[in-house]
Motif scaffolding. Structure first.
Motif, PDB file in Angstrom:
ATOM      1  N   SER A   1       0.704  -1.067  -0.437  1.00  0.00           N
ATOM      2  CA  SER A   1       0.223  -0.484  -0.360  1.00  0.00           C
ATOM      3  C   SER A   1       0.817   1.567   0.069  1.00  0.00           C
ATOM      4  N   LEU A   2       1.619   1.667   0.627  1.00  0.00           N
ATOM      5  CA  LEU A   2       2.905   2.345   0.917  1.00  0.00           C
ATOM      6  C   LEU A   2       3.806   2.820  -0.592  1.00  0.00           C
ATOM      7  N   GLU A   3       4.180   1.334  -0.636  1.00  0.00           N
ATOM      8  CA  GLU A   3       4.949   1.677  -2.263  1.00  0.00           C
ATOM      9  C   GLU A   3       3.335   2.089  -3.065  1.00  0.00           C
ATOM     10  N   ALA A   4       2.309   1.436  -3.313  1.00  0.00           N
ATOM     11  CA  ALA A   4       1.130   1.819  -4.465  1.00  0.00           C
ATOM     12  C   ALA A   4       1.574   3.558  -4.322  1.00  0.00           C
ATOM     13  N   GLN A   5       1.568   4.108  -3.137  1.00  0.00           N
ATOM     14  CA  GLN A   5       1.585   5.627  -3.390  1.00  0.00           C
ATOM     15  C   GLN A   5       2.766   6.242  -3.114  1.00  0.00           C
ATOM     16  N   GLY A   6       3.503   5.441  -3.271  1.00  0.00           N
ATOM     17  CA  GLY A   6       5.141   6.375  -3.582  1.00  0.00           C
ATOM     18  C   GLY A   6       5.210   6.835  -2.455  1.00  0.00           C
ATOM     19  N   LEU A   7       5.222   6.462  -1.344  1.00  0.00           N
ATOM     20  CA  LEU A   7       5.846   6.580  -0.381  1.00  0.00           C
ATOM     21  C   LEU A   7       7.318   5.699  -0.053  1.00  0.00           C
ATOM     22  N   VAL A   8       7.010   5.049  -0.452  1.00  0.00           N
ATOM     23  CA  VAL A   8       8.412   4.040  -0.138  1.00  0.00           C
ATOM     24  C   VAL A   8       8.824   2.946  -1.493  1.00  0.00           C
ATOM     25  N   THR A   9      10.123   2.333  -1.725  1.00  0.00           N
ATOM     26  CA  THR A   9      10.332   1.671  -2.530  1.00  0.00           C
ATOM     27  C   THR A   9      11.066  -0.144  -1.499  1.00  0.00           C
TER      28      THR A   9
ATOM     29  N   ARG B   1      12.374  -8.250   3.029  1.00  0.00           N
ATOM     30  CA  ARG B   1      12.621  -6.705   2.203  1.00  0.00           C
ATOM     31  C   ARG B   1      13.381  -5.877   2.863  1.00  0.00           C
ATOM     32  N   HIS B   2      14.057  -4.592   2.194  1.00  0.00           N
ATOM     33  CA  HIS B   2      14.038  -3.697   2.514  1.00  0.00           C
ATOM     34  C   HIS B   2      13.410  -2.519   1.903  1.00  0.00           C
ATOM     35  N   ALA B   3      12.577  -1.987   2.811  1.00  0.00           N
ATOM     36  CA  ALA B   3      12.156  -0.473   3.008  1.00  0.00           C
ATOM     37  C   ALA B   3      12.403   0.743   3.144  1.00  0.00           C
ATOM     38  N   THR B   4      11.944   1.748   1.109  1.00  0.00           N
ATOM     39  CA  THR B   4      12.976   3.043   2.002  1.00  0.00           C
ATOM     40  C   THR B   4      12.504   4.288   1.539  1.00  0.00           C
ATOM     41  N   LEU B   5      12.270   5.426   1.881  1.00  0.00           N
ATOM     42  CA  LEU B   5      11.485   6.140   2.025  1.00  0.00           C
ATOM     43  C   LEU B   5      11.664   7.064   0.532  1.00  0.00           C
ATOM     44  N   THR B   6      10.865   6.904  -0.063  1.00  0.00           N
ATOM     45  CA  THR B   6      10.667   8.076  -1.084  1.00  0.00           C
ATOM     46  C   THR B   6      11.207   9.246  -0.638  1.00  0.00           C
ATOM     47  N   ALA B   7      11.085  10.654  -1.863  1.00  0.00           N
ATOM     48  CA  ALA B   7      11.087  12.144  -1.777  1.00  0.00           C
ATOM     49  C   ALA B   7       9.484  11.881  -0.396  1.00  0.00           C
TER      50      ALA B   7
ATOM     51  N   GLY C   1       7.963  10.435   0.846  1.00  0.00           N
ATOM     52  CA  GLY C   1       7.567   9.523   1.644  1.00  0.00           C
ATOM     53  C   GLY C   1       8.304   9.995   2.760  1.00  0.00           C
ATOM     54  N   ARG C   2       9.516  11.042   2.337  1.00  0.00           N
ATOM     55  CA  ARG C   2      10.170  11.675   3.710  1.00  0.00           C
ATOM     56  C   ARG C   2       9.209  13.273   3.729  1.00  0.00           C
ATOM     57  N   GLU C   3       8.073  13.465   2.603  1.00  0.00           N
ATOM     58  CA  GLU C   3       8.344  14.961   2.665  1.00  0.00           C
ATOM     59  C   GLU C   3       6.860  14.223   3.962  1.00  0.00           C
ATOM     60  N   GLU C   4       6.381  13.459   3.827  1.00  0.00           N
ATOM     61  CA  GLU C   4       4.753  13.098   4.049  1.00  0.00           C
ATOM     62  C   GLU C   4       5.808  12.473   6.251  1.00  0.00           C
ATOM     63  N   LEU C   5       6.181  11.932   5.864  1.00  0.00           N
ATOM     64  CA  LEU C   5       6.958  11.625   7.299  1.00  0.00           C
ATOM     65  C   LEU C   5       7.484  12.892   8.506  1.00  0.00           C
ATOM     66  N   GLY C   6       8.078  13.764   7.407  1.00  0.00           N
ATOM     67  CA  GLY C   6       8.185  15.575   7.981  1.00  0.00           C
ATOM     68  C   GLY C   6       7.030  15.769   8.414  1.00  0.00           C
ATOM     69  N   ALA C   7       5.526  16.172   7.643  1.00  0.00           N
ATOM     70  CA  ALA C   7       4.774  16.560   8.329  1.00  0.00           C
ATOM     71  C   ALA C   7       3.624  15.831   9.064  1.00  0.00           C
ATOM     72  N   TYR C   8       4.244  14.202   9.191  1.00  0.00           N
ATOM     73  CA  TYR C   8       3.718  13.642  10.581  1.00  0.00           C
ATOM     74  C   TYR C   8       4.760  14.117  12.307  1.00  0.00           C
ATOM     75  N   ASP C   9       5.270  14.472  11.648  1.00  0.00           N
ATOM     76  CA  ASP C   9       6.717  14.890  13.159  1.00  0.00           C
ATOM     77  C   ASP C   9       5.915  15.903  13.351  1.00  0.00           C
ATOM     78  N   ALA C  10       5.595  16.980  12.682  1.00  0.00           N
ATOM     79  CA  ALA C  10       5.407  18.224  12.408  1.00  0.00           C
ATOM     80  C   ALA C  10       4.181  18.107  13.682  1.00  0.00           C
ATOM     81  N   LEU C  11       3.291  17.215  12.875  1.00  0.00           N
ATOM     82  CA  LEU C  11       2.087  17.541  14.001  1.00  0.00           C
ATOM     83  C   LEU C  11       1.941  16.832  14.844  1.00  0.00           C
ATOM     84  N   SER C  12       2.774  15.850  15.216  1.00  0.00           N
ATOM     85  CA  SER C  12       3.323  15.352  16.811  1.00  0.00           C
ATOM     86  C   SER C  12       4.089  16.656  17.636  1.00  0.00           C
ATOM     87  N   ASP C  13       4.777  17.025  16.769  1.00  0.00           N
ATOM     88  CA  ASP C  13       5.427  18.197  17.423  1.00  0.00           C
ATOM     89  C   ASP C  13       4.837  19.147  18.073  1.00  0.00           C
TER      90      ASP C  13
END
Length: 227
Positions: A4-12, A23-29, A31-43
């Protein structure tokens, strides 16, 4: 979930070389932007909660959270019986030997300190325990039968990074339980005078100093406890 994350373009997701099951999952650009948004909401949520508290109350909250984390970490440690000759056991023993070599005034040579072998730490002659945190070995301990009624505890070590979790006491009590299971009525051990924390632990756990019962050149304190 990965698909699901791969289909959304968030990870490879790539297959691990040499292991088709992994399997090795890596955040895409994205994905990193999305993660940053979640971190900002959490902070932002954390800041809004802290704003209502005084400085003293914030300090108390942080201290309480640290205590909860400490206790959860301690509760996550597992202790299990394992082969004394396995790679993780040998890793723990190497670190144990290395630490004693730096703490003893005369250094430490395990071949001189004890004649015990891995086979002696295998049931029914004995047992070897490994403590793990998140699957990683962080401590060890062993027990062997000296005679049908007496067991000896050996090779107790806890990684410096996890000291303070009460693991040494847990390990010691687990070894005593194994000794009982093996038929021992008394358990004994020896230690070096430079290991003040070990001597304090044994005293707290009901051990009493006794006369020398072996020829370990590195020992200058001997303890015994009825089971």
């Amino acid at each position: 979930m990965l698909r699901s994350l791969e289909a959304q373009g968030l990870v490879t997701v790539e297959q691990q070389e040499g292991d088709g099951r992994s399997r090795h999952a890596t955040l895409t650009a994205k994905g990193r932007e999305e993660l940053g948004a979640y971190d900002a909401l959490s902070d932002g949520l954390a800041s809004s909660m802290l704003e209502a508290l005084s400085e003293n109350a914030r300090d108390r909250l942080v201290a309480a959270m640290a205590q909860v984390e400490h206790l959860l970490t301690a509760a996550s440690v597992t202790i299990s019986e394992e082969d004394a000759n396995c790679a993780d056991a040998q890793q723990c023993l190497a670190l144990y030997v290395g630490e004693l070599a730096t703490r003893f005034e005369t250094g430490f040579d395990i071949s001189k300190g004890s004649t015990a072998t891995g086979d002696e730490f295998t049931r029914p002659r004995g047992c070897f325990l490994i403590a793990r945190l998140d699957g990683n070995p962080i401590g060890c301990g062993a027990v062997r039968m000296l005679d049908p009624a007496t067991a000896e505890i050996k090779r107790m070590w806890v990684s410096p990074s996890t000291r303070g979790l009460g693991l040494a006491s847990r390990m010691l009590r687990r070894l005593e339980a194994v000794a009982c299971d093996l038929g021992a009525q008394t358990v004994c051990l020896d230690t070096n005078g430079s290991l003040t924390e070990a001597r304090a632990l044994y005293s707290r756990e009901g051990y009493e100093e006794v006369a020398r019962f072996n020829d370990n050149p590195y020992a200058d304190h001997w303890f015994s406890k009825p089971l």
